[in-house]
Design an enzyme around this catalytic site. Structure first.
Site, short mmCIF file in Angstrom:
data_model
loop_
_atom_site.label_atom_id
_atom_site.label_comp_id
_atom_site.label_asym_id
_atom_site.label_seq_id
_atom_site.Cartn_x
_atom_site.Cartn_y
_atom_site.Cartn_z
N ARG A 91 42.39 6.13 -7.97
CA ARG A 91 41.81 7.42 -7.58
C ARG A 91 40.70 7.77 -8.57
O ARG A 91 39.79 6.99 -8.79
CB ARG A 91 42.90 8.49 -7.56
CG ARG A 91 43.89 8.34 -6.43
CD ARG A 91 45.05 9.27 -6.59
NE ARG A 91 45.68 9.01 -7.87
CZ ARG A 91 46.80 9.59 -8.30
NH1 ARG A 91 47.39 10.48 -7.55
NH2 ARG A 91 47.33 9.29 -9.46
N SER A 129 51.51 12.62 -5.85
CA SER A 129 52.88 13.04 -5.53
C SER A 129 53.33 14.16 -6.45
O SER A 129 54.00 15.11 -6.02
CB SER A 129 53.85 11.86 -5.68
OG SER A 129 53.50 10.82 -4.81
#
Ligand code: PNS
Length: 162
Positions: A91, A129
């Site tokens: 990311r 998450s």
């Protein structure tokens, strides 16, 4: 040579970022084995069985996807499964150092197993998450970050008295 890749992680829970890597991974590799790491140091929100079911529900008919779990070293698990590729999503820049360290360590342990990175899609750049759990815990909307059934599972977790 096996054309399978292991996609390891905590998946606590599955996000659209993970879904995207699995979908794109399936275009490159013949098979993806999602390896849910059983990490004794982490205190997961979802059990391994719940995490497995949430992943499987996103890919109900995908025969080239296997969802499994492992304990101990990832490299031992990759060897056990006869996989030469570890797939990871990258990311933001903040992921880079951690991922570089892991890839280098894994290469030291077994240089026949390659870590392959896929850049996360722009729309999923900031999905994690951890943040999803934090937002969901306090009733915030996460519908653009996780599939509907994961959002539902999060709501159920946080509505149950713990
Ligand atoms: O989704 P995550 O939590 O970022 O995934 C991290 C994971 C599970 C890939 C990493 O912690 C791991 O590989 N754990 C297994 C133990 C291990 O092999 N550790 C040494 C890695 S160099």
């Amino acid at each position: 040579m096996s054309r399978a890749a292991i996609y390891p992680g905590s998946f606590d829970p599955l996000t659209y970022g993970h879904v995207s890597i699995i979908e794109r991974g399936l275009r490159v590799f013949e098979k993806i084995i999602v390896g849910i790491a059983i990490n004794v140091r982490k205190d997961p929100l979802f059990t391994v069985k719940e995490r497995t079911d949430l992943i499987r529900q996103s890919f109900p008919d995908e025969s080239r996807l296997e969802v499994d779990s492992f304990q101990g070293l990832l490299i031992d698990y990759a060897q056990l499964r006869g996989c030469q590729v570890i797939l990871r999503g990258l990311r933001a820049v903040s992921d880079f150092e951690y991922e570089l360290q892991m890839a280098n360590m894994n290469r030291k342990l077994d240089d026949t197993i390659e870590t392959v990175f896929m850049m996360t899609e722009e729309s999923h750049f900031y999905v994690s998450s951890g943040l999803v759990k934090e937002v969901a815990r306090f009733g915030g909307a996460v519908s653009d970050q996780v599939p509907d059934h994961v959002e539902e599972a999060l709501a159920n977790k946080f509505s149950d008295p713990q």
